[in-house]
Design an enzyme around this catalytic site. Sequence first.
Site, PDB file in Angstrom:
ATOM      1  N   LYS A  92       0.833  -1.204   0.000  1.00  0.00           N
ATOM      2  CA  LYS A  92       0.000   0.000   0.000  1.00  0.00           C
ATOM      3  C   LYS A  92       0.865   1.250   0.000  1.00  0.00           C
ATOM      4  CE  LYS A  92      -3.956  -2.230   2.150  1.00  0.00           C
ATOM      5  NZ  LYS A  92      -4.725  -2.542   3.370  1.00  0.00           N
ATOM      6  N   GLN A 143      -4.550  -1.234   9.476  1.00  0.00           N
ATOM      7  CA  GLN A 143      -4.654  -2.564   8.867  1.00  0.00           C
ATOM      8  C   GLN A 143      -5.384  -3.507   9.832  1.00  0.00           C
ATOM      9  OE1 GLN A 143      -3.769  -3.357   5.737  1.00  0.00           O
ATOM     10  NE2 GLN A 143      -4.371  -5.487   5.955  1.00  0.00           N
ATOM     11  N   ASP A 172     -10.676   3.864   4.037  1.00  0.00           N
ATOM     12  CA  ASP A 172     -11.133   2.476   3.962  1.00  0.00           C
ATOM     13  C   ASP A 172     -12.657   2.408   3.830  1.00  0.00           C
ATOM     14  OD1 ASP A 172      -9.350   0.301   3.986  1.00  0.00           O
ATOM     15  OD2 ASP A 172      -8.852   0.601   6.108  1.00  0.00           O
TER      16      ASP A 172
END
Length: 283
Positions: free
Chosen positions: A49, A93, A116
């Site tokens: 990422k 995460q 997200d």
Amino acid sequence: MAIIIDGAAAAKNLRQKLAQEVAAEKLSPGLAVVLVGDDPASSVYVRNKSRAAEEAGLKSWTHRLPAGTSQAELLALIAKLNADDAVHGILVQLPVPDPIDPQAVIAAIDPEKDVDGFHPVNAGRLSLGLPGFVPCTPLGCMILLRSVWPDLSGKRALVIGRSNIVGKPMAQLLLQANCTVTVAHSRTQDIAGECARADIVIAAIGKPKFVRGEWIKEGAVAIDVGINRTDGKLVGDIDFETAKDRAYALTPVPGGVGPMTIACLLKNTVESARRKLSLLQKK
Ligand code: GUN
């Protein structure tokens, strides 16, 4: 033989387009990625990422916290990132190690930096059809789906899996695109029967080769969200070998949805920086 939807190529296109927009609009998007603990798979995702972010001209910071980090320490870091004007996107995460409560962590992120799309405010906006951040994997699936069928109106779509990260937001996006949506899950009685009626199948259950080719309606589009490691090999939730003779179009694993998820994270971060800039200009 089905059209094999090239997710790696689509993701590369999207990343290049974003890099051009960042340069042309003089944006300076910043993405903060937080990893708690040392899960090897999460470590790889986080590295990918931040590398993709930097390649597209975004700033990225990776915060690695030890496995024993308390929830209070993690929330303190999130508060700091919320207040940092250089940070437009915050990603923690998942999964986070026990006993940290993932919902408390997600709720602590400023919804305007929640790239997200997991915050209850963004989940609510999506279900109401309001603008907000859409979770990256379902967003990537929609882009791939539209690359073969630009108009999804009236199609019967089957989403297999009901997670907050994929299944539920996926169903919302398909509904917004005027599909007739069914969500199947572990208690569904006849998944094969549901599949046989579906023009679109999205498989997100995390079981290797769960969806058999014979289940898929001739001419349907099948999107495989699964990433399962079996005997050192990555396989999806759809049995690719049998599905490719039934479907009109199909995503491979790897090289399908996976690369799009990361590209969509960058898309959300660039969009966040753009919104921030336009708010500042209105002041
Ligand atoms: N873990 C698995 N998928 C995701 C994702 O899309 N975002 C975050 N933050 N964690 C994940």
